[in-house]
Scaffold this motif. Structure first.
Motif, PDB file in Angstrom:
ATOM      1  N   HIS A  39       9.280   4.549   7.722  1.00  0.00           N
ATOM      2  CA  HIS A  39       7.981   4.283   8.326  1.00  0.00           C
ATOM      3  C   HIS A  39       8.047   3.070   9.248  1.00  0.00           C
ATOM      4  O   HIS A  39       7.487   3.090  10.362  1.00  0.00           O
ATOM      5  CB  HIS A  39       6.946   4.050   7.219  1.00  0.00           C
ATOM      6  CG  HIS A  39       5.602   3.633   7.724  1.00  0.00           C
ATOM      7  ND1 HIS A  39       4.745   4.489   8.384  1.00  0.00           N
ATOM      8  CD2 HIS A  39       4.963   2.418   7.673  1.00  0.00           C
ATOM      9  CE1 HIS A  39       3.650   3.843   8.714  1.00  0.00           C
ATOM     10  NE2 HIS A  39       3.747   2.592   8.299  1.00  0.00           N
ATOM     11  N   SER A  81       0.820  -1.203   0.000  1.00  0.00           N
ATOM     12  CA  SER A  81       0.000   0.000   0.000  1.00  0.00           C
ATOM     13  C   SER A  81       0.860   1.262   0.000  1.00  0.00           C
ATOM     14  O   SER A  81       0.558   2.233  -0.702  1.00  0.00           O
ATOM     15  CB  SER A  81      -0.931  -0.008   1.218  1.00  0.00           C
ATOM     16  OG  SER A  81      -1.662   1.190   1.308  1.00  0.00           O
ATOM     17  N   ARG A  82       1.937   1.240   0.755  1.00  0.00           N
ATOM     18  CA  ARG A  82       2.810   2.418   0.804  1.00  0.00           C
ATOM     19  C   ARG A  82       3.536   2.615  -0.530  1.00  0.00           C
ATOM     20  O   ARG A  82       3.726   3.744  -0.992  1.00  0.00           O
ATOM     21  CB  ARG A  82       3.794   2.307   1.961  1.00  0.00           C
ATOM     22  CG  ARG A  82       3.114   2.267   3.328  1.00  0.00           C
ATOM     23  CD  ARG A  82       4.075   2.640   4.435  1.00  0.00           C
ATOM     24  NE  ARG A  82       4.355   4.070   4.415  1.00  0.00           N
ATOM     25  CZ  ARG A  82       3.608   5.001   4.998  1.00  0.00           C
ATOM     26  NH1 ARG A  82       2.493   4.659   5.633  1.00  0.00           N
ATOM     27  NH2 ARG A  82       3.962   6.267   4.944  1.00  0.00           N
ATOM     28  N   ASN A 115       2.356   1.699  -3.417  1.00  0.00           N
ATOM     29  CA  ASN A 115       1.320   2.163  -4.349  1.00  0.00           C
ATOM     30  C   ASN A 115       1.052   3.658  -4.195  1.00  0.00           C
ATOM     31  O   ASN A 115       0.615   4.309  -5.151  1.00  0.00           O
ATOM     32  CB  ASN A 115       0.022   1.378  -4.131  1.00  0.00           C
ATOM     33  CG  ASN A 115       0.129  -0.064  -4.619  1.00  0.00           C
ATOM     34  OD1 ASN A 115       1.017  -0.402  -5.402  1.00  0.00           O
ATOM     35  ND2 ASN A 115      -0.767  -0.917  -4.152  1.00  0.00           N
ATOM     36  N   ARG A 116       1.271   4.191  -2.987  1.00  0.00           N
ATOM     37  CA  ARG A 116       1.092   5.620  -2.764  1.00  0.00           C
ATOM     38  C   ARG A 116       2.294   6.437  -3.204  1.00  0.00           C
ATOM     39  O   ARG A 116       2.287   7.662  -3.074  1.00  0.00           O
ATOM     40  CB  ARG A 116       0.801   5.887  -1.284  1.00  0.00           C
ATOM     41  CG  ARG A 116      -0.536   5.346  -0.821  1.00  0.00           C
ATOM     42  CD  ARG A 116      -1.035   6.075   0.419  1.00  0.00           C
ATOM     43  NE  ARG A 116      -0.143   5.910   1.542  1.00  0.00           N
ATOM     44  CZ  ARG A 116      -0.318   4.966   2.494  1.00  0.00           C
ATOM     45  NH1 ARG A 116      -1.335   4.115   2.383  1.00  0.00           N
ATOM     46  NH2 ARG A 116       0.496   4.878   3.498  1.00  0.00           N
ATOM     47  N   GLY A 117       3.331   5.762  -3.682  1.00  0.00           N
ATOM     48  CA  GLY A 117       4.490   6.471  -4.211  1.00  0.00           C
ATOM     49  C   GLY A 117       5.678   6.542  -3.280  1.00  0.00           C
ATOM     50  O   GLY A 117       6.663   7.228  -3.588  1.00  0.00           O
ATOM     51  N   ASP A 118       5.650   5.840  -2.152  1.00  0.00           N
ATOM     52  CA  ASP A 118       6.782   5.859  -1.233  1.00  0.00           C
ATOM     53  C   ASP A 118       7.972   5.130  -1.851  1.00  0.00           C
ATOM     54  O   ASP A 118       7.823   4.125  -2.554  1.00  0.00           O
ATOM     55  CB  ASP A 118       6.415   5.177   0.082  1.00  0.00           C
ATOM     56  CG  ASP A 118       5.566   6.061   0.978  1.00  0.00           C
ATOM     57  OD1 ASP A 118       5.109   7.117   0.491  1.00  0.00           O
ATOM     58  OD2 ASP A 118       5.347   5.698   2.145  1.00  0.00           O
TER      59      ASP A 118
END
Length: 396
Positions: A92, A78-79, A81-84
């Protein structure tokens, strides 16, 4: 919890993880509340450190670690996919681990009286409340002020205790601290192997080997150098990261079989893993007793056997048959686990300060005491539900 049956498996969210996490959180609230109940059957509580036994309470903490591992691949994906970036995800992971370790140390050292317990848990909520998704009135400078107050409370407790009482010690790091360390190791390993299930399985095998190598009183004597080079000083040892990585592997295998349309392979695969864990339990019992406190490999393998058997059963019930109505009453425990875990400390603190009980002390035994702890766990979960509706939730 689910979607319409016309959707393909790859498009559906797998409810198994949330349901397992909610069940384990409910059981954790229950077993944390029963120590004061008298005349309990011996098998319900924790076994003694040197007692060769698996109590019912001894499977709850490893179950939580297993569920932590099941969530890691989804959280990291998920992270990304958010661009991290990889570095951002690592930051994180370290941040979350540090928060859990700090909470573990303060619940271990700073909750010696009802007042200190109340202050510590209040500070947790002030510091780690999810202000970004909370009420508008708390956003901006109010959130900064509240966080500063929370930090000041924790520092004040630490300084006061250092001057007047026993200084802070790590000892066994507390439940949240052990979860933090295990999460840190497992997440970092997954970041290295996430591109290949085969690599993740290899890493899992290595961690299991490290767990066996570093077990106290086992097959490799203390004086052997080969035993001492594998980080035996790692907090909690390698047993806890092994439980987390086992959940991770279970999650990856389950997801892959669902997405590929090979759901018929789920039961045989997990039953085979359970059988292998059972065989390892019998083999390791020649060297170690079953002990949660000592985190022995025997305890690890017998817990894994139970979790590998439970996973496909819960998946069949929730994702195949879509029977999730029974789960609704405890659902908040699966989505706000940290909030759910922290809330009882308020109650225990107030009980110590005011010295009162919901029921007469004479009733706090046997089946009545067990029923009271079950009701208590359900009440905590419903309070968590209300906090979620008010957008008040701990997040690290």
């Amino acid at each position: 919890m689910g979607t319409t049956s016309s959707q393909q498996p790859s498009a559906r969210r797998i409810a198994t993880i949330d349901v397992m996490r909610a069940i384990i959180m409910f059981l954790m609230l229950f077993v944390n509340d029963i120590p004061g109940v008298k005349d309990l059957p011996h098998w319900i509580g924790h076994a003694e450190t040197e007692e060769d036994m698996l109590g019912f309470s001894d499977i709850v903490f490893p179950g939580f670690l297993f569920c932590v591992g099941m969530s890691i691949p989804f959280a990291i994906k998920s992270r990304f996919n958010r661009g991290d970036s990889v570095l951002g995800v690592m930051r994180h992971v370290v941040s979350r681990s540090a928060a859990l370790i700090v909470m573990g140390l303060f619940t271990l050292n700073g909750c010696k009286t009802g007042l200190s317990m109340l202050l510590v848990v209040s500070a947790f909520f002030l510091i780690w409340l999810n202000y970004a998704k909370g009420p508008e009135m708390l956003k901006g400078w109010p959130s900064t002020l509240l966080r500063c107050i929370g930090v000041a409370i924790l520092l004040g407790i630490m300084i006061y205790q250092d001057v007047t009482d026993v200084p802070f010690r790590t000892r066994w790091w507390g439940i949240l601290g052990l979860i933090g360390w295990a999460y840190l190791v497992s997440s970092m390993l997954y970041l290295l192997t996430r591109s290949s299930l085969r690599h993740t399985l290899c890493a899992w095998g290595v961690v299991i080997a490290l767990c066996v190598i570093n077990a106290q009183g086992g097959i490799i004597p203390e004086e052997y150098f080969s035993r001492n080079i594998f980080l035996p000083f790692w907090p909690g040892g390698w047993t806890h990261p092994t439980l987390v990585m086992s959940g991770m592997v279970a999650s990856l295998l389950l997801t892959r079989m669902v997405k590929s349309g090979h759901q018929h392979r789920i039961f045989p695969t997990f039953i085979a893993m359970a059988a292998a864990s059972g065989a390892l339990t019998l083999a390791s019992h020649h060297f170690w007793i079953i002990s949660k406190d000592l985190a022995t490999p025997t305890w690890l393998f017998i817990c894994l056997m139970l979790f590998f058997m439970a996973t496909p059963c819960i998946h069949w019930l929730t994702d195949v048959k879509r029977k999730t109505s029974w789960f609704a009453i405890i659902a908040p425990a699966g989505t706000a686990t940290l909030t759910c875990y922290a809330l009882p400390y308020f109650w225990y603190a107030l009980k110590q300060i005011w010295e009162f009980h919901l029921l007469p002390v004479e009733w706090n035994y046997g089946l009545v005491g067990i029923a009271e702890s079950i009701v208590f766990a359900l009440i905590i979960i419903q309070i968590t539900r209300l906090l979620l509706k008010s957008k008040l939730q701990l997040k690290v």
